[in-house]
Design a protein around this motif. Structure first.
Motif, mmCIF file in Angstrom:
data_model
loop_
_atom_site.group_PDB
_atom_site.id
_atom_site.type_symbol
_atom_site.label_atom_id
_atom_site.label_comp_id
_atom_site.label_asym_id
_atom_site.label_seq_id
_atom_site.Cartn_x
_atom_site.Cartn_y
_atom_site.Cartn_z
ATOM 1 N N LEU A 134 0.840 -1.198 0.000
ATOM 2 C CA LEU A 134 0.000 0.000 0.000
ATOM 3 C C LEU A 134 0.876 1.249 0.000
ATOM 4 C CD1 LEU A 134 -2.869 1.241 0.280
ATOM 5 C CD2 LEU A 134 -2.518 1.119 2.750
ATOM 6 N N GLU A 135 1.910 1.251 0.814
ATOM 7 C CA GLU A 135 2.833 2.388 0.865
ATOM 8 C C GLU A 135 3.517 2.606 -0.479
ATOM 9 O OE1 GLU A 135 6.989 3.622 3.084
ATOM 10 O OE2 GLU A 135 5.789 2.015 3.915
ATOM 11 N N ILE A 136 4.000 1.532 -1.076
ATOM 12 C CA ILE A 136 4.658 1.641 -2.384
ATOM 13 C C ILE A 136 3.686 2.183 -3.424
ATOM 14 C CG2 ILE A 136 5.654 0.282 -4.279
ATOM 15 C CD1 ILE A 136 6.874 -1.536 -2.074
ATOM 16 N N SER A 137 2.452 1.686 -3.398
ATOM 17 C CA SER A 137 1.447 2.132 -4.370
ATOM 18 C C SER A 137 1.123 3.607 -4.211
ATOM 19 C CB SER A 137 0.166 1.313 -4.212
ATOM 20 O OG SER A 137 0.412 -0.039 -4.455
ATOM 21 N N ILE A 138 1.010 4.053 -2.971
ATOM 22 C CA ILE A 138 0.673 5.455 -2.722
ATOM 23 C C ILE A 138 1.836 6.366 -3.118
ATOM 24 C CG2 ILE A 138 0.237 7.147 -0.890
ATOM 25 C CD1 ILE A 138 -1.527 5.006 0.432
ATOM 26 N N VAL A 139 3.039 5.977 -2.747
ATOM 27 C CA VAL A 139 4.202 6.812 -3.048
ATOM 28 C C VAL A 139 4.467 6.851 -4.549
ATOM 29 C CG1 VAL A 139 6.696 6.998 -2.759
ATOM 30 C CG2 VAL A 139 5.266 6.522 -0.796
ATOM 31 N N SER A 140 4.367 5.699 -5.207
ATOM 32 C CA SER A 140 4.662 5.631 -6.642
ATOM 33 C C SER A 140 3.560 6.239 -7.486
ATOM 34 C CB SER A 140 4.887 4.176 -7.065
ATOM 35 O OG SER A 140 5.982 3.651 -6.380
ATOM 36 N N GLY A 141 2.337 6.171 -7.018
ATOM 37 C CA GLY A 141 1.218 6.728 -7.764
ATOM 38 C C GLY A 141 1.055 6.064 -9.106
ATOM 39 N N GLU A 142 1.119 6.838 -10.141
ATOM 40 C CA GLU A 142 0.933 6.322 -11.490
ATOM 41 C C GLU A 142 2.222 5.772 -12.088
ATOM 42 O OE1 GLU A 142 -0.727 9.478 -13.778
ATOM 43 O OE2 GLU A 142 -2.440 9.701 -12.450
ATOM 44 N N HIS A 143 3.314 5.836 -11.377
ATOM 45 C CA HIS A 143 4.614 5.442 -11.919
ATOM 46 C C HIS A 143 5.032 4.046 -11.473
ATOM 47 C CE1 HIS A 143 4.907 9.562 -13.198
ATOM 48 N NE2 HIS A 143 4.753 9.968 -11.949
ATOM 49 N N LEU A 144 4.091 3.135 -11.310
ATOM 50 C CA LEU A 144 4.422 1.764 -10.932
ATOM 51 C C LEU A 144 5.044 1.041 -12.126
ATOM 52 C CD1 LEU A 144 1.298 0.631 -8.878
ATOM 53 C CD2 LEU A 144 3.589 1.039 -8.024
ATOM 54 N N ASP A 145 6.083 0.265 -11.860
ATOM 55 C CA ASP A 145 6.674 -0.531 -12.930
ATOM 56 C C ASP A 145 6.443 -2.012 -12.639
ATOM 57 O OD1 ASP A 145 8.393 -0.868 -10.827
ATOM 58 O OD2 ASP A 145 10.209 -0.362 -11.911
ATOM 59 N N TRP A 146 6.996 -2.864 -13.452
ATOM 60 C CA TRP A 146 6.756 -4.298 -13.321
ATOM 61 C C TRP A 146 7.300 -4.855 -12.013
ATOM 62 C CZ3 TRP A 146 10.622 -7.828 -12.701
ATOM 63 C CH2 TRP A 146 11.916 -7.398 -12.955
ATOM 64 N N LYS A 147 8.279 -4.211 -11.410
ATOM 65 C CA LYS A 147 8.849 -4.695 -10.154
ATOM 66 C C LYS A 147 7.847 -4.589 -9.003
ATOM 67 C CE LYS A 147 13.475 -3.301 -11.520
ATOM 68 N NZ LYS A 147 14.549 -2.347 -11.281
ATOM 69 N N ALA A 148 6.874 -3.706 -9.142
ATOM 70 C CA ALA A 148 5.878 -3.521 -8.082
ATOM 71 C C ALA A 148 4.975 -4.733 -7.934
ATOM 72 C CB ALA A 148 5.045 -2.276 -8.361
ATOM 73 N N ILE A 149 4.945 -5.617 -8.922
ATOM 74 C CA ILE A 149 4.092 -6.797 -8.860
ATOM 75 C C ILE A 149 4.686 -7.885 -7.961
ATOM 76 C CG2 ILE A 149 5.011 -8.055 -10.839
ATOM 77 C CD1 ILE A 149 1.325 -7.626 -10.187
ATOM 78 N N VAL A 150 5.974 -7.796 -7.646
ATOM 79 C CA VAL A 150 6.638 -8.826 -6.847
ATOM 80 C C VAL A 150 6.011 -8.944 -5.462
ATOM 81 C CG1 VAL A 150 8.838 -9.465 -5.773
ATOM 82 C CG2 VAL A 150 8.791 -8.619 -8.122
ATOM 83 N N LEU A 151 5.759 -7.828 -4.817
ATOM 84 C CA LEU A 151 5.218 -7.865 -3.461
ATOM 85 C C LEU A 151 3.818 -8.474 -3.404
ATOM 86 C CD1 LEU A 151 6.158 -7.267 -0.637
ATOM 87 C CD2 LEU A 151 5.288 -4.955 -0.880
ATOM 88 N N PRO A 152 2.856 -8.050 -4.250
ATOM 89 C CA PRO A 152 1.549 -8.696 -4.176
ATOM 90 C C PRO A 152 1.581 -10.178 -4.553
ATOM 91 C CG PRO A 152 1.533 -6.965 -5.841
ATOM 92 C CD PRO A 152 2.841 -6.912 -5.144
ATOM 93 N N VAL A 153 2.459 -10.552 -5.476
ATOM 94 C CA VAL A 153 2.583 -11.974 -5.819
ATOM 95 C C VAL A 153 3.135 -12.748 -4.620
ATOM 96 C CG1 VAL A 153 3.853 -13.608 -7.283
ATOM 97 C CG2 VAL A 153 2.741 -11.629 -8.302
ATOM 98 N N SER A 154 4.092 -12.160 -3.917
ATOM 99 C CA SER A 154 4.629 -12.786 -2.703
ATOM 100 C C SER A 154 3.547 -12.936 -1.640
ATOM 101 C CB SER A 154 5.779 -11.962 -2.141
ATOM 102 O OG SER A 154 6.803 -11.838 -3.071
ATOM 103 N N ILE A 155 2.728 -11.909 -1.491
ATOM 104 C CA ILE A 155 1.632 -11.963 -0.515
ATOM 105 C C ILE A 155 0.669 -13.085 -0.878
ATOM 106 C CG2 ILE A 155 -0.366 -10.710 0.389
ATOM 107 C CD1 ILE A 155 1.322 -8.117 -0.024
ATOM 108 N N LEU A 156 0.317 -13.184 -2.149
ATOM 109 C CA LEU A 156 -0.586 -14.255 -2.591
ATOM 110 C C LEU A 156 0.026 -15.637 -2.370
ATOM 111 C CD1 LEU A 156 -2.124 -12.812 -5.882
ATOM 112 C CD2 LEU A 156 -3.329 -13.383 -3.761
ATOM 113 N N CYS A 157 1.308 -15.767 -2.652
ATOM 114 C CA CYS A 157 1.972 -17.060 -2.431
ATOM 115 C C CYS A 157 1.979 -17.436 -0.954
ATOM 116 C CB CYS A 157 3.393 -17.022 -2.980
ATOM 117 S SG CYS A 157 3.477 -17.014 -4.777
ATOM 118 N N LEU A 158 2.301 -16.479 -0.085
ATOM 119 C CA LEU A 158 2.288 -16.754 1.351
ATOM 120 C C LEU A 158 0.891 -17.098 1.851
ATOM 121 C CD1 LEU A 158 4.703 -13.999 2.667
ATOM 122 C CD2 LEU A 158 5.066 -16.463 2.757
ATOM 123 N N ALA A 159 -0.102 -16.337 1.390
ATOM 124 C CA ALA A 159 -1.476 -16.611 1.798
ATOM 125 C C ALA A 159 -1.926 -17.982 1.290
ATOM 126 C CB ALA A 159 -2.410 -15.518 1.286
ATOM 127 N N GLY A 160 -1.545 -18.319 0.063
ATOM 128 C CA GLY A 160 -1.880 -19.631 -0.476
ATOM 129 C C GLY A 160 -1.217 -20.754 0.303
#
Length: 172
Positions: A134-160
């Protein structure tokens, strides 16, 4: 018999982990509160968000500085809660197991096994990772790159993984 008694008395060494975790939790609660006070200072007193924390995240405005401070305070509070749960869990498992059955405590704090303690800790870690995203998303705003997907994928893997472990335990 004396060897068993000596081995069982070693469990009291875990009081070091209990006290250290509790002190760490108190320190993190204080740190989180100081971050909130800093955010109030930025918002209401017009102070510059000049801390290294804000500069590291590239906050350009006071509003984004406040948001970053509040999100970091949430991180501090969540980690403090992890340490409290860990401290209490170790205490009840190794030092005073009679607290597990007492009804005066809420069910979420009654730790009956190491597996339950690990599950609670893992769930809070996933929550902390979500707050970080959430912090990364707010700070980056519209400038998210492909590296930003690593954290949510990690969260999904851990939750799974937690889901699969929980489902595997329910089969037995």
């Amino acid at each position: 018999m004396d060897l068993v008694r000596a081995f069982l008395s070693l469990r009291y060494v875990s009081i070091i982990a209990v006290i250290s975790s509790f002190v760490g939790a108190v320190l993190l609660f204080i740190l989180g509160a100081l971050k909130i006070v800093g955010a109030l200072g930025v918002l209401f007193l017009g102070k510059e968000p000049i801390s290294l924390l804000i500069e590291a995240h590239g906050a350009e405005s006071a509003t984004s500085g406040v948001v970053i401070l509040v999100i970091n305070a949430i991180d501090s509070f969540l980690f403090a809660l992890i340490l409290l749960i860990f401290s209490y869990g170790i205490y009840t498992l190794f030092i005073n197991s009679s607290l597990v059955e007492e009804d005066q405590y809420p069910s979420w704090i009654r730790i009956g096994s190491i597996a339950q303690l690990k599950l609670y800790l893992t769930q809070v870690v996933i929550t902390i990772l979500f707050v970080q995203f959430l912090e990364i998303s707010i700070v980056s705003g519209e400038h998210l790159d492909w590296k930003a997907i690593v954290l949510p994928v990690s969260i999904l893997c851990l939750a799974g993984a937690i889901y699969l472990m929980h489902a595997g335990n329910n089969e037995h």
